[in-house]
Motif scaffolding. Structure first.
Motif, PDB file in Angstrom:
ATOM      1  N   VAL A   1     -11.339  10.740   4.470  1.00 13.13           N
ATOM      2  CA  VAL A   1     -11.859   9.876   3.405  1.00 13.13           C
ATOM      3  C   VAL A   1     -11.187   8.497   3.458  1.00 13.13           C
ATOM      4  CG1 VAL A   1     -10.389  10.384   1.389  1.00 13.13           C
ATOM      5  CG2 VAL A   1     -12.816  10.165   1.077  1.00 13.13           C
ATOM      6  N   MET A   2      -9.897   8.475   3.839  1.00 13.80           N
ATOM      7  CA  MET A   2      -9.211   7.179   3.976  1.00 13.80           C
ATOM      8  C   MET A   2      -9.819   6.376   5.131  1.00 13.80           C
ATOM      9  SD  MET A   2      -7.376   7.279   1.392  1.00 13.80           S
ATOM     10  CE  MET A   2      -6.742   5.616   1.499  1.00 13.80           C
ATOM     11  N   ASP A   3     -10.470   7.073   6.068  1.00 13.60           N
ATOM     12  CA  ASP A   3     -11.171   6.406   7.166  1.00 13.60           C
ATOM     13  C   ASP A   3     -12.145   5.373   6.595  1.00 13.60           C
ATOM     14  OD1 ASP A   3     -12.094   5.914   9.763  1.00 13.60           O
ATOM     15  OD2 ASP A   3     -13.597   7.524   9.670  1.00 13.60           O
TER      16      ASP A   3
ATOM     17  N   ALA B   1       2.021  15.784  -2.853  1.00 12.66           N
ATOM     18  CA  ALA B   1       1.244  16.147  -1.647  1.00 12.66           C
ATOM     19  C   ALA B   1       1.190  14.917  -0.744  1.00 12.66           C
ATOM     20  CB  ALA B   1      -0.144  16.635  -2.043  1.00 12.66           C
ATOM     21  N   GLU B   2       0.200  14.830   0.103  1.00 15.19           N
ATOM     22  CA  GLU B   2       0.176  13.739   1.090  1.00 15.19           C
ATOM     23  C   GLU B   2      -0.867  12.676   0.805  1.00 15.19           C
ATOM     24  OE1 GLU B   2       0.325  15.237   5.250  1.00 15.19           O
ATOM     25  OE2 GLU B   2       0.735  17.150   4.286  1.00 15.19           O
ATOM     26  N   GLY B   3      -1.410  12.675  -0.431  1.00 12.18           N
ATOM     27  CA  GLY B   3      -2.474  11.722  -0.733  1.00 12.18           C
ATOM     28  C   GLY B   3      -3.796  12.212  -0.178  1.00 12.18           C
ATOM     29  N   HIS B   4      -4.761  11.316  -0.168  1.00  9.25           N
ATOM     30  CA  HIS B   4      -6.105  11.717   0.273  1.00  9.25           C
ATOM     31  C   HIS B   4      -6.102  12.035   1.771  1.00  9.25           C
ATOM     32  CE1 HIS B   4      -6.802   9.940  -3.478  1.00  9.25           C
ATOM     33  NE2 HIS B   4      -7.588   8.931  -3.169  1.00  9.25           N
ATOM     34  N   PRO B   5      -6.918  12.988   2.156  1.00  7.47           N
ATOM     35  CA  PRO B   5      -7.036  13.299   3.582  1.00  7.47           C
ATOM     36  C   PRO B   5      -7.570  12.118   4.399  1.00  7.47           C
ATOM     37  CG  PRO B   5      -7.968  15.044   2.228  1.00  7.47           C
ATOM     38  CD  PRO B   5      -7.685  13.901   1.298  1.00  7.47           C
TER      39      PRO B   5
ATOM     40  N   LEU C   1       0.851  -1.193   0.000  1.00  7.68           N
ATOM     41  CA  LEU C   1       0.000   0.000   0.000  1.00  7.68           C
ATOM     42  C   LEU C   1       0.889   1.246   0.000  1.00  7.68           C
ATOM     43  CD1 LEU C   1      -2.376  -1.093   2.943  1.00  7.68           C
ATOM     44  CD2 LEU C   1      -2.906  -1.251   0.507  1.00  7.68           C
ATOM     45  N   HIS C   2       0.303   2.409  -0.208  1.00  3.94           N
ATOM     46  CA  HIS C   2       1.067   3.643  -0.030  1.00  3.94           C
ATOM     47  C   HIS C   2       1.369   3.782   1.465  1.00  3.94           C
ATOM     48  CE1 HIS C   2       0.282   4.753  -4.123  1.00  3.94           C
ATOM     49  NE2 HIS C   2      -1.019   4.597  -3.952  1.00  3.94           N
ATOM     50  N   VAL C   3       2.640   3.974   1.786  1.00  2.00           N
ATOM     51  CA  VAL C   3       3.016   4.008   3.206  1.00  2.00           C
ATOM     52  C   VAL C   3       2.865   5.446   3.722  1.00  2.00           C
ATOM     53  CG1 VAL C   3       4.809   3.460   4.886  1.00  2.00           C
ATOM     54  CG2 VAL C   3       4.505   2.009   2.874  1.00  2.00           C
ATOM     55  N   THR C   4       1.628   5.742   4.125  1.00  2.00           N
ATOM     56  CA  THR C   4       1.279   7.082   4.598  1.00  2.00           C
ATOM     57  C   THR C   4       0.781   6.997   6.042  1.00  2.00           C
ATOM     58  OG1 THR C   4      -1.033   6.822   3.980  1.00  2.00           O
ATOM     59  CG2 THR C   4       0.449   7.661   2.260  1.00  2.00           C
ATOM     60  N   ALA C   5       0.519   8.158   6.624  1.00  2.00           N
ATOM     61  CA  ALA C   5       0.002   8.194   8.002  1.00  2.00           C
ATOM     62  C   ALA C   5      -1.347   7.477   8.087  1.00  2.00           C
ATOM     63  CB  ALA C   5      -0.145   9.644   8.444  1.00  2.00           C
ATOM     64  N   GLU C   6      -2.145   7.604   7.037  1.00  2.00           N
ATOM     65  CA  GLU C   6      -3.476   6.975   7.043  1.00  2.00           C
ATOM     66  C   GLU C   6      -3.326   5.452   6.993  1.00  2.00           C
ATOM     67  OE1 GLU C   6      -2.603   9.512   4.841  1.00  2.00           O
ATOM     68  OE2 GLU C   6      -3.457  11.007   6.197  1.00  2.00           O
ATOM     69  N   THR C   7      -2.414   5.007   6.116  1.00  2.00           N
ATOM     70  CA  THR C   7      -2.169   3.559   6.020  1.00  2.00           C
ATOM     71  C   THR C   7      -1.638   3.032   7.349  1.00  2.00           C
ATOM     72  OG1 THR C   7      -1.700   3.803   3.679  1.00  2.00           O
ATOM     73  CG2 THR C   7      -0.911   1.782   4.707  1.00  2.00           C
ATOM     74  N   ALA C   8      -0.842   3.845   8.033  1.00  2.40           N
ATOM     75  CA  ALA C   8      -0.302   3.424   9.331  1.00  2.40           C
ATOM     76  C   ALA C   8      -1.444   3.078  10.281  1.00  2.40           C
ATOM     77  CB  ALA C   8       0.561   4.535   9.918  1.00  2.40           C
TER      78      ALA C   8
HETATM   79  N1  ADE Z   1      -4.200   6.595  -1.661  1.00  3.79           N
HETATM   80  C1  ADE Z   1      -4.517   7.864  -1.860  1.00  3.79           C
HETATM   81  N2  ADE Z   1      -4.310   8.605  -0.761  1.00  3.79           N
HETATM   82  C2  ADE Z   1      -3.824   7.764   0.183  1.00  3.79           C
HETATM   83  C3  ADE Z   1      -3.418   7.941   1.527  1.00  3.79           C
HETATM   84  N3  ADE Z   1      -3.475   9.125   2.132  1.00  3.79           N
HETATM   85  N4  ADE Z   1      -2.976   6.871   2.167  1.00  3.79           N
HETATM   86  C4  ADE Z   1      -2.926   5.675   1.549  1.00  3.79           C
HETATM   87  N5  ADE Z   1      -3.300   5.443   0.302  1.00  3.79           N
HETATM   88  C5  ADE Z   1      -3.757   6.490  -0.393  1.00  3.79           C
END
Ligand code: ADE
Length: 455
Positions: A388-390, A381-385, A60-67
């Motif tokens: 919405v990732m919720d 940028a940081e991907g979706h807020p 997955l995209h390794v972002t704060a939301e994915t965390a």
């Molecule tokens: N795909 C798009 N935005 C994302 C995010 N913030 N985290 C993980 N996957 C994404």
């Protein structure tokens, strides 16, 4: 620093710098505040442990939301290894914090090359997952290529996975899928790939099409991609959108989101499409619809969101105005033919601004490429807020639980997310927003469920 093997007290990891963890933790907890549905699931998972004893590999995209999704899966009892689904989307501080603060295995480094990316894919497969989770189907594709002995197809011929995969005997390759309960897929692109595998009879375990859930694509693809794509363009260029001609290629949910948000910023939006129904919808939504050959001459900013290749190709670049900006928000970096553009240039000047390159054409014209043609919302940028990732990641978590609960009962094909899961998530999200909705009266239920009521 790269540490490929688990060190004492740490999960398996290969991340840029563990010293970034403190910054990453702040980001993860900031995002978590806006993920109430996922938090509620995490609290339940903590008690019920529906994923106990299961190994999971997630690409997955390794972002704060994915965390926060990773924390939820771990709370459910999963032994998770997270790898990147895109070399430019990894937030190194988040990767570090997941390892150091949350004890979750991560192999992902921002800006990693193809060799590193596929070394991490190999690590994910070595983890011998019972469950996989994909954003673009790279993990499942890798398994299928190995099982079918099509090693040359692995990540466009990448050595590390080939070397790793060639260690398997052909008998072992055939058993690669044994023990896999199922997989979740996050994206439109991935679901298309997986349906093609199903059609060709090479899909050997069930897949849940998380993307196709209403609680995913109606919100993430539209409002998430819509906002974060423009966020990427703005952060990279600081350009004024008002009055600009923004060309959006593709009018699926992502394209709809980008077009409507660009209009909201005062841009004159042009849509290009190949599907007559989608083109008609765009026209009736009030957008100018034309061919790319026409749009190329007038556009100031080009955003591709089609999932297909070479939407901007050799024939289009010479038509563009000098100073045109081009970027992509589709899953793979195939939508802009950068090789063709390069062939028409005398020079490529990197780092004009962060994530902006200037392509100087033989004619003297300049074309600015944002985010190297990769997902601009994650590269620049940081991907979706988080909000919405919720919903997307609540859908992922509950789809995983569903897949595990139904082990052995689902066919080796692509399955929808159950409607009960969608309704639970929508109800919980509305509650978190303080929104109440009406309920049907008994009389209304009877009216909508009987064919005997006349006009
Ligand atoms: N795909 C798009 N935005 C994302 C995010 N913030 N985290 C993980 N996957 C994404």
């Amino acid at each position: 620093m790269i540490v490929a093997n688990a060190s004492i007290g740490m999960p398996k990891h290969d991340v840029a710098d563990l010293a970034l963890a403190a910054k990453g933790k702040k980001r993860i907890l900031w995002a978590d505040q806006d993920m109430p549905v996922l938090t509620a699931i995490r609290e339940r998972f903590e008690i019920e442990k529906p994923l106990a004893g299961l190994r999971m590999s997630a690409c997955l995209h390794v972002t704060a939301e994915t965390a926060n999704l990773a924390r939820t899966l771990k709370a459910g009892g999963a032994d998770l290894l997270l790898i990147a689904s895109n070399p430019l989307s990894t937030q190194d501080e988040v990767a570090a914090s997941l390892v150091k603060d949350f004890g979750i295995g991560v192999a992902a480094i921002h800006g990693e090359d193809g060799m590193s990316y596929y070394k991490h894919v190999a690590m994910a497969l070595e983890h011998q997952p019972h469950i996989t989770m994909d954003d673009g189907a790279d993990l499942v594709s890798a398994m299928v290529f190995i099982a079918l002995d099509k090693l040359e197809k692995l990540g466009g011929n990448q050595k590390p996975v080939q070397d790793w995969a060639s260690k398997f005997t052909s008998a072992q390759r055939k058993t690669l899928f044994e023990g896999v309960i199922g997989s979740m897929e996050e994206t439109t692109t991935g679901v298309i790939r997986l349906r093609a595998m199903e059609k060709d009879g090479v899909l050997k375990f069930p897949v849940i099409a998380v993307n196709d859930a209403a609680t995913k694509h109606l919100f993430d693809n539209r409002y998430g991609t819509g906002q974060s794509t423009l966020d990427g363009v703005i952060r990279a260029t600081n350009t004024l959108l008002a009055g600009k001609k923004v060309v959006v290629s593709g009018y699926g949910y992502c394209g709809k989101g980008v077009a409507s948000r660009a209009r909201g910023m005062g841009s004159l939006v042009i849509v290009t499409e190949i599907n007559p129904v989608a083109a008609l919808e765009a026209a009736m939504d009030g957008f100018a619809v034309m061919t790319m050959a026409e749009a190329a001459r007038v556009g100031d900013i080009f955003i591709t969101v089609t999932g297909n290749k070479h939407i901007l190709g050799a024939e289009h670049f010479p038509l563009m105005k000098t100073g045109a900006m081009v970027c992509n928000s589709g899953h793979f970096d195939i939508e802009i033919d950068l090789k063709a553009l390069e062939a028409q240039c005398t020079e490529i000047i990197p780092d004009i601004r962060h994530e902006v390159e200037e392509y100087r054409m033989k004619s003297g014209k300049k074309i600015f490429v944002i985010g190297h043609g990769r997902l601009v919302n994650l590269a620049a940028a940081e991907g979706h807020p988080a909000s919405v990732m919720d919903m997307s990641f609540a859908t992922q978590a509950l789809a995983t639980e569903y897949c595990v609960k139904n082990q052995g009962k689902l066919s080796n094909s692509v399955h929808p997310v159950p409607v009960e899961v969608e309704n639970y998530i929508a109800t919980a999200k509305l509650a978190s927003m303080g929104v109440s909705i009406d309920k049907m009266t008994a009389d209304q239920v009877s009216y909508t469920t009987s064919w005997e009521h006349g006009t």
